[in-house]
Motif scaffolding. Structure first.
Motif: not given
Length: 738
Positions: A407-419
């Protein structure tokens, strides 16, 4: 998992090792003597656009109908702070007369300033009288080296006439006459010069970085040189092969491609070598016979190395589907380089390890417990304690808390991907140059003293069919147009006329590119209003801005095509290798997520740290192909270990040990690969800086987040479903442990 393995008796045996070394030495030596090096076969002005693109068709019409319509201009920007004097203008007129009567090589024409009255020439000056732009036209078929020699001759004649060299004078110095060459010719010369000057520095920087990192990580001087020797011999074969293929016309290579290929070769090549070396070192702690240990290491690692190499080669070959020439030119050289490097890592490097043996790791030589005890006894020292069992902290953490970690890994990557959705792109060539580069200095003077559009006017060509049109008035009325020239009449078809349109903005900017469809529509409307029922067939728009617009359109077309093809091919390869639909799906998914995260984080660094307003439009496709292919390398290596171990132990134990055993080598390999791409960021070329930053960030995300945490966490959560539709076959030992 389908076994793809190499059994190493042939290349590591008592005779085979020496035969293997001899073959590589002879091959590198003979090829280097008989064939040209790739650097000698560069073609830096190869066309990037196909004949079907509108700007290319327009250039053909311009070449046919107008004397200098298809020639490329060098814009000489004359400047004197405080104002150009009559003597300066007279000198410029003399030069124009000299270049008219005695053109320099490859020059086609020059504006006849020497025939202009003095007052007419003064009317061409900037408002404050400090700046004058004089174009000199050259053959569009002249290559960069020829243009460079021609411009050098222009400068030489100028220096002889003035008694000084205005091309070296400071434009900001009061009363000093300065000159700068810009425009398409100046930009082409400077762009090529940047890559030529960067080649040696890039190679040395990459070699030193890899050597230093290997020394710091493994603390063995011999081991540090083994991968470099492997890459060096591979390059000794690759360079003449590519040079020969380029000489025969089978492929086209340029400076930019060679620079990136060098980085890729050292980064990926070192990774492949480390996959084998790390397994060899592990086995030497349990096997007294170095030959058996090396053969077992080669058998275990060869599948992952071969699969990794095939993945990268296939991904790079998809660039052959590109329409844009710069993309397509990468495919063959890069894939051939990786293919040969993969062979070297499975033949040459094992042969070197077979010759050197345990001494490869000196002074920290791995030995079995029995060997350590015998060595201590010979030296009269106490019996050494057994080496502690590895603790595998990362693997233990993953199997204990897989849900939280995923969960933490996906959230971190998803936030950066959103940028990544906030990224701004540019196709401005000049923005890649250092501010002190001659062509950029000249462009800055034009922008401050005249309209920026004078640097590269857009040529609007129409076939009027003998009708009267109001095209000039309509073009002049556009808010982004600063000046429209008098119409020029076609030489073969008198009904064809052309207007040079100077834009009131940077002709290389994204805003200018977006005006090309509007210019074409304006011309269409003017012809339609004059009664032309097929107006769209009688309008052509040429020039640097139109070419860059087509470059943008072509690049976007290639991206839409190649991205899904790369994903599909890599998914197919993984499916054949792992024989698991589920594992293939989440391995591909995590790498795609990692790619968009790299774009997002890369944009934050490039925009907020390096101060760039936009990134070059070609970078996303380059980065995608490299990151998706290289990112799967580490997943393949780790998953191979987990798949192998899960036959002998429960899945969670296999994950714990697989992550732990591969963690060190993947971390070191990732640091080296990211470091080699980061070397690109030291060059004075923004497109390579940005590519290097994004790719290095993507490799680091794969190395330290996706590979050690996200992928094994998903595997642990899915359990035996990870192998679907394959079945898990346990050994008796695994059943007992379970």
């Amino acid at each position: 998992m389908k076994e793809v393995r190499v059994h190493g008796k042939g290349v590591t045996g008592p005779v085979g090792r020496w035969v293997t070394l001899a073959v590589w030495i002879v091959a590198a030596a003979l090829l280097s003597v008989l064939l040209p090096q790739v650097g000698k076969q560069e073609t830096n002005n190869a066309p990037n656009l196909t004949d079907g693109r509108p700007s290319v068709q327009a250039a053909a019409v311009a070449e046919r109908e107008f004397a200098s319509g298809a020639d490329v201009p060098a814009l000489i920007v004359w400047h004197k702070k405080g104002g150009l004097e009559d003597g300066d203008l007279e000198m410029i007129r003399k030069l124009a007369g000299q270049w008219t009567s005695s053109p320099v090589p490859h020059q086609t024409s020059v504006i006849p300033l020497h025939q202009m009255p003095a007052e007419a020439l003064k009317a061409q000056l900037s408002e404050d009288g400090s700046t004058l732009v004089t174009p000199v036209f050259f053959d569009k078929n002249a290559d960069t080296d020829q243009l460079k020699e021609s411009v050098a001759e222009l400068k030489k004649q100028t220096a002889e006439l003035t008694g000084s060299n205005p091309f070296e004078a400071d434009p900001g110095k009061e009363g000093a006459l300065s000159a700068r060459v810009t425009g398409p010719v100046g930009i082409q010369i400077d762009a090529t010069g940047l890559f030529e000057n960067a080649d040696f520095a890039l190679l040395m920087g990459t070699v030193l970085l890899v050597l230093i990192l290997l020394l710091l990580i493994y603390r063995s001087p011999i081991l540090a040189f083994i991968p470099l020797v492997g890459v060096g011999f591979a390059y000794g074969v690759i360079s003449p092969l590519l040079g020969w293929m380029a000489r025969e016309g089978w492929i086209v290579v340029d400076s930019q491609g060679i620079s990136i290929m060098t980085v890729l070769l050292f980064g990926a090549g070192t990774d492949y070598c480390l996959f084998l070396i790390s397994r060899f070192r592990q086995l030497l702690k349990h096997e007294t016979d170095k030959g058996k240990a090396l053969r077992a290491a080669l058998t275990d690692a060869s599948g992952a190395v071969a699969m990794s190499g095939i993945t990268v080669v296939i991904a790079l070959l998809t660039l052959l589907l590109a329409e844009y020439g710069a993309f397509r030119r990468f495919a063959a050289p890069f894939s051939i380089a990786i293919f040969i490097m993969s062979i070297a890592s499975l033949t040459l490097v094992p042969a070197l390890l077979a010759v050197i043996g345990r001494a490869s790791f000196w002074p920290f030589v791995p030995r079995t417990q029995q060997m350590r005890e015998e060595r201590a006894a010979k030296r009269g020292k106490p019996k050494p304690a057994p080496e502690p069992a590895p603790r595998y902290r990362t693997g233990t953490l993953v199997v204990k808390r897989p849900g939280l970690i995923a969960l933490v890994s996906v959230v971190c990557l998803a936030v950066l991907a959103g940028v990544s959705s906030q990224i701004k792109f540019t196709y401005d060539i000049l923005s890649s140059f250092p501010s002190t580069m001659e062509s950029r200095e000249g462009y800055a003077l034009i922008g401050s003293q005249f309209s920026e559009g004078e640097l590269a006017p857009v040529k609007v060509i129409v076939d009027t069919g003998g009708r009267e049109t109001e095209l000039a008035e309509k073009l002049s009325g556009l808010p982004y147009v600063s000046r429209v020239s008098e119409p020029a009449q076609g030489q073969q078809n008198k009904q064809i006329v052309a207007y040079d349109v100077e834009l009131a903005l940077n002709p290389y900017s994204l805003e200018a590119l977006d005006k090309i469809p509007d210019l074409r529509e304006t011309a269409n409307a003017a012809l339609a209003q004059a009664g032309d029922a097929k107006a769209a067939d009688h309008v052509w728009v040429s020039g640097q801005t139109a070419e860059q617009y087509d470059t943008k359109e072509t690049g976007e077309r290639d991206t839409r095509l190649i991205l899904p093809v790369v994903i599909g091919l890599i998914a197919l390869l993984l499916l054949l290798y792992l024989r698991s639909v589920v594992a293939t799906a989440y391995l591909v998914g995590t790498v795609i997520l990692s790619y968009f995260s790299a774009l997002g984080l890369g944009w934050l660094v490039i925009h907020y740290v390096l101060g760039a307003d936009a990134i070059q439009g070609s970078i996303p496709l380059y980065a995608f192909v490299f990151l998706v292919a290289l990112g799967e390398d580490y997943n393949i290596f780790m998953i191979s270990s987990i798949w192998r171990k899960r036959k002998e132990m429960p899945l969670r134990d296999a994950i714990r040990e697989g992550v732990g055993e591969t963690g060190g080598v993947i971390a070191s390999a990732g640091l080296i690969l990211a470091g080699t791409f980061a070397v690109l960021a030291t060059l004075p070329i923004q497109v390579l800086v940005q590519f290097g930053v994004i790719t290095a960030i993507g490799v680091l995300l794969d190395t330290f987040l996706v590979r050690p945490f996200l992928v094994p966490a998903i595997t642990a959560l899915l359990g035996d479903r990870s192998f679907w539709p394959g079945k898990r076959q346990l050994t008796e030992k695994a059943k007992l442990r379970g």
